[in-house]
Motif scaffolding. Structure first.
Motif, PDB file in Angstrom:
ATOM      1  N   ALA A 183      -4.437  52.448 -40.498  1.00  0.00           N
ATOM      2  CA  ALA A 183      -3.526  53.267 -39.764  1.00  0.00           C
ATOM      3  C   ALA A 183      -2.267  53.169 -39.903  1.00  0.00           C
ATOM      4  O   ALA A 183      -1.953  52.472 -41.024  1.00  0.00           O
ATOM      5  CB  ALA A 183      -3.406  52.498 -38.080  1.00  0.00           C
ATOM      6  N   ALA A 184      -1.619  53.865 -39.765  1.00  0.00           N
ATOM      7  CA  ALA A 184      -0.275  54.300 -40.992  1.00  0.00           C
ATOM      8  C   ALA A 184       0.689  53.668 -38.962  1.00  0.00           C
ATOM      9  O   ALA A 184       1.141  54.700 -38.461  1.00  0.00           O
ATOM     10  CB  ALA A 184       0.213  55.135 -41.447  1.00  0.00           C
ATOM     11  N   VAL A 185       2.238  53.103 -39.236  1.00  0.00           N
ATOM     12  CA  VAL A 185       3.200  53.096 -38.530  1.00  0.00           C
ATOM     13  C   VAL A 185       4.761  52.359 -39.355  1.00  0.00           C
ATOM     14  O   VAL A 185       4.582  52.132 -40.514  1.00  0.00           O
ATOM     15  CB  VAL A 185       2.850  51.406 -37.602  1.00  0.00           C
ATOM     16  N   ASN A 186       5.626  53.115 -38.544  1.00  0.00           N
ATOM     17  CA  ASN A 186       6.982  53.312 -39.812  1.00  0.00           C
ATOM     18  C   ASN A 186       7.684  52.351 -37.826  1.00  0.00           C
ATOM     19  O   ASN A 186       8.224  52.799 -37.299  1.00  0.00           O
ATOM     20  CB  ASN A 186       7.682  54.397 -39.663  1.00  0.00           C
ATOM     21  N   VAL A 187       7.959  51.253 -38.885  1.00  0.00           N
ATOM     22  CA  VAL A 187       9.286  50.219 -37.089  1.00  0.00           C
ATOM     23  C   VAL A 187      10.376  50.118 -38.253  1.00  0.00           C
ATOM     24  O   VAL A 187      10.957  48.665 -38.404  1.00  0.00           O
ATOM     25  CB  VAL A 187       7.972  48.896 -37.609  1.00  0.00           C
ATOM     26  N   GLY A 188      10.732  50.873 -38.733  1.00  0.00           N
ATOM     27  CA  GLY A 188      11.756  50.992 -40.170  1.00  0.00           C
ATOM     28  C   GLY A 188      11.826  50.858 -41.047  1.00  0.00           C
ATOM     29  O   GLY A 188      12.244  51.112 -42.035  1.00  0.00           O
ATOM     30  N   ASN A 189      10.638  50.350 -41.742  1.00  0.00           N
ATOM     31  CA  ASN A 189      10.252  50.601 -43.015  1.00  0.00           C
ATOM     32  C   ASN A 189       8.819  51.032 -42.312  1.00  0.00           C
ATOM     33  O   ASN A 189       7.717  50.746 -41.780  1.00  0.00           O
ATOM     34  CB  ASN A 189       9.973  49.906 -43.648  1.00  0.00           C
ATOM     35  N   PRO A 190       7.558  51.562 -43.813  1.00  0.00           N
ATOM     36  CA  PRO A 190       6.456  52.071 -43.803  1.00  0.00           C
ATOM     37  C   PRO A 190       5.561  50.888 -43.565  1.00  0.00           C
ATOM     38  O   PRO A 190       5.846  49.877 -45.052  1.00  0.00           O
ATOM     39  CB  PRO A 190       6.666  53.253 -44.773  1.00  0.00           C
ATOM     40  N   ALA A 199       0.615  50.333 -43.540  1.00  0.00           N
ATOM     41  CA  ALA A 199      -0.531  51.004 -43.289  1.00  0.00           C
ATOM     42  C   ALA A 199      -1.203  49.109 -43.618  1.00  0.00           C
ATOM     43  O   ALA A 199      -1.182  48.522 -44.016  1.00  0.00           O
ATOM     44  CB  ALA A 199      -1.087  51.321 -44.889  1.00  0.00           C
ATOM     45  N   ILE A 200      -2.035  49.759 -42.416  1.00  0.00           N
ATOM     46  CA  ILE A 200      -2.912  48.350 -41.932  1.00  0.00           C
ATOM     47  C   ILE A 200      -4.258  48.879 -41.949  1.00  0.00           C
ATOM     48  O   ILE A 200      -5.341  49.859 -41.097  1.00  0.00           O
ATOM     49  CB  ILE A 200      -2.454  48.532 -40.030  1.00  0.00           C
ATOM     50  N   PHE A 201      -5.452  47.550 -42.721  1.00  0.00           N
ATOM     51  CA  PHE A 201      -6.529  47.640 -42.726  1.00  0.00           C
ATOM     52  C   PHE A 201      -7.080  46.716 -41.536  1.00  0.00           C
ATOM     53  O   PHE A 201      -6.442  44.804 -42.108  1.00  0.00           O
ATOM     54  CB  PHE A 201      -6.944  47.789 -43.764  1.00  0.00           C
ATOM     55  N   PHE A 202      -8.220  47.116 -40.625  1.00  0.00           N
ATOM     56  CA  PHE A 202      -8.702  46.420 -40.094  1.00  0.00           C
ATOM     57  C   PHE A 202     -10.216  45.690 -40.657  1.00  0.00           C
ATOM     58  O   PHE A 202     -10.903  46.503 -40.531  1.00  0.00           O
ATOM     59  CB  PHE A 202      -8.693  46.427 -38.195  1.00  0.00           C
ATOM     60  N   VAL A 203     -10.221  44.497 -40.739  1.00  0.00           N
ATOM     61  CA  VAL A 203     -11.142  44.163 -41.546  1.00  0.00           C
ATOM     62  C   VAL A 203     -11.868  42.921 -41.007  1.00  0.00           C
ATOM     63  O   VAL A 203     -11.546  42.265 -40.030  1.00  0.00           O
ATOM     64  CB  VAL A 203     -10.938  43.633 -42.634  1.00  0.00           C
ATOM     65  N   PRO A 204     -13.387  42.341 -41.288  1.00  0.00           N
ATOM     66  CA  PRO A 204     -13.765  41.306 -40.799  1.00  0.00           C
ATOM     67  C   PRO A 204     -13.264  40.220 -41.150  1.00  0.00           C
ATOM     68  O   PRO A 204     -12.903  38.926 -40.165  1.00  0.00           O
ATOM     69  CB  PRO A 204     -15.638  41.178 -41.541  1.00  0.00           C
ATOM     70  N   ALA A 210       3.858  46.626 -36.692  1.00  0.00           N
ATOM     71  CA  ALA A 210       3.516  47.475 -37.190  1.00  0.00           C
ATOM     72  C   ALA A 210       1.511  46.858 -37.043  1.00  0.00           C
ATOM     73  O   ALA A 210       0.537  47.999 -36.473  1.00  0.00           O
ATOM     74  CB  ALA A 210       3.246  48.170 -38.463  1.00  0.00           C
ATOM     75  N   THR A 211       0.953  46.315 -37.360  1.00  0.00           N
ATOM     76  CA  THR A 211      -0.555  45.142 -36.594  1.00  0.00           C
ATOM     77  C   THR A 211      -0.849  45.650 -35.459  1.00  0.00           C
ATOM     78  O   THR A 211      -1.517  46.450 -34.836  1.00  0.00           O
ATOM     79  CB  THR A 211      -0.211  44.018 -38.225  1.00  0.00           C
ATOM     80  N   ALA A 212       0.124  45.073 -35.102  1.00  0.00           N
ATOM     81  CA  ALA A 212       0.183  44.523 -33.593  1.00  0.00           C
ATOM     82  C   ALA A 212       0.190  45.652 -32.586  1.00  0.00           C
ATOM     83  O   ALA A 212      -0.813  46.664 -32.166  1.00  0.00           O
ATOM     84  CB  ALA A 212       1.070  43.586 -33.003  1.00  0.00           C
ATOM     85  N   VAL A 213       0.940  47.189 -32.928  1.00  0.00           N
ATOM     86  CA  VAL A 213       1.046  48.341 -32.110  1.00  0.00           C
ATOM     87  C   VAL A 213      -0.065  48.873 -32.820  1.00  0.00           C
ATOM     88  O   VAL A 213      -0.710  49.440 -31.297  1.00  0.00           O
ATOM     89  CB  VAL A 213       2.435  48.448 -32.339  1.00  0.00           C
ATOM     90  N   ALA A 214      -1.075  48.776 -33.928  1.00  0.00           N
ATOM     91  CA  ALA A 214      -2.134  49.391 -34.551  1.00  0.00           C
ATOM     92  C   ALA A 214      -3.293  49.411 -33.474  1.00  0.00           C
ATOM     93  O   ALA A 214      -4.140  50.128 -33.187  1.00  0.00           O
ATOM     94  CB  ALA A 214      -2.260  49.428 -35.934  1.00  0.00           C
ATOM     95  N   ALA A 215      -3.128  47.797 -33.812  1.00  0.00           N
ATOM     96  CA  ALA A 215      -4.376  47.403 -32.937  1.00  0.00           C
ATOM     97  C   ALA A 215      -3.906  47.796 -31.472  1.00  0.00           C
ATOM     98  O   ALA A 215      -5.087  47.809 -30.517  1.00  0.00           O
ATOM     99  CB  ALA A 215      -4.337  46.161 -32.990  1.00  0.00           C
ATOM    100  N   MET A 216      -3.181  47.409 -30.844  1.00  0.00           N
ATOM    101  CA  MET A 216      -3.161  47.836 -29.548  1.00  0.00           C
ATOM    102  C   MET A 216      -3.136  49.827 -28.632  1.00  0.00           C
ATOM    103  O   MET A 216      -3.591  49.709 -28.490  1.00  0.00           O
ATOM    104  CB  MET A 216      -1.641  48.192 -29.074  1.00  0.00           C
TER     105      MET A 216
END
Length: 269
Positions: free
Chosen positions: A143-150, A152-157, A215-221
């Motif tokens: 996922a990609a999110v900009n929260v003032g800076n860019p 990229a979030i990878f969800f892994v085991p 960014a990670t929390a928002v992507a997971a949400m």
């Protein structure tokens, strides 16, 4: 000339803070910032923070990564300078105005509204930022999110098993990200707890990243993996992240002053 500095950190993400509001300092350049940040021959830090006077805020915060590149936002540094300020503050940054207040559990920062458009990140071309159809050596569909800076979030085991020190620089500098990118690998432990490691653009592996946690929390949400309030546990410790119904992100966590000192500017100029 001798310049005063304050060494601070937020969960181990460390900063050299230069307060130029009353004590003027010479012009900061990328080369000087990188020399100050060097851990062998300088003071050493992940980010150099310069505080300046501002007309429409309590003060302005400039953020320079260890490689000398100036960036838009840093959640941990925001908590640190508000702890230093000792009162609620409005802070001018390159990403806009931030509002923060000290409290019982550290400092709470209103990180604003996240952006998800491909051109907001930005990416080099249009694609779905909730699950991007790209991958690097086993890390896929970020996922990609900009929260003032860019970011990229990878969800892994298991985020600890990812060789982020190898993959981080490759992804950071991929042409897909024209302004480079912060690389996050996250593991969902429960609906209210995420484990996270971050490769920060221009700084490398850090013990904590406030914007990365947001960014990670928002992507997971957005993916329905967690609730709207979570604990994000980084190598340096936990941050509390809440994404309100008004779409604004609140980040709460500690910040610490380590020590103060002075240095001779000409040693790094």
């Amino acid at each position: 000339m001798r310049v005063s500095f304050i060494k601070m950190h937020g969960l181990g993400n460390d900063f050299v803070v230069l307060d130029a509001r009353e004590e003027a300092i010479p012009a900061m350049t990328p080369a000087i910032a990188a020399r100050i940040a060097d851990r062998r021959t300088g003071i050493g830090c992940d980010q150099l923070i310069v505080l300046e006077a501002a007309d429409n805020a309590d003060f302005r915060m400039r953020i320079v990564n260890a490689d000398g590149g100036e960036v838009e936002a840093c959640g941990n540094a925001t908590r640190a300078v508000v702890m230093l300020h000792g009162a609620p503050a409005t802070i001018e940054t390159a990403a806009g105005l931030l509002h923060a207040r000290p409290g019982e559990y550290g400092v709470t920062v209103d990180m604003g509204v996240p952006r998800f458009g491909w051109d907001d990140i930005p990416l080099s071309y249009a694609m779905d930022t909730l699950s991007m159809p790209v991958g690097w050596d086993g890390l896929e569909n970020p996922a990609a999110v900009n929260v003032g800076n860019p970011h990229a979030i990878f969800f892994v085991p298991d985020c600890d098993a990812v060789p982020l020190e190898d993959l981080g620089p490759t992804i950071e500098h991929d042409p897909l990200f024209p302004r480079r990118v912060n690389v996050n690998v996250a593991t969902i432990e429960t609906p209210t707890r995420i484990r996270l490691r971050v490769w920060e653009r221009g700084a490398g592996l850090t013990r904590a990243c406030g914007t990365g946690a947001c960014a990670t929390a928002v992507a997971a949400m957005r993916r329905g993996l967690v609730e709207r309030e979570v604990e994000v546990v980084l190598p340096g410790g936990p941050l509390q992240i809440a994404w309100g119904e008004d779409e604004r992100i609140a980040m709460t966590g500690p910040a610490t002053e380590a020590y103060r000192g002075t240095f001779e500017w000409s040693h790094f100029a």
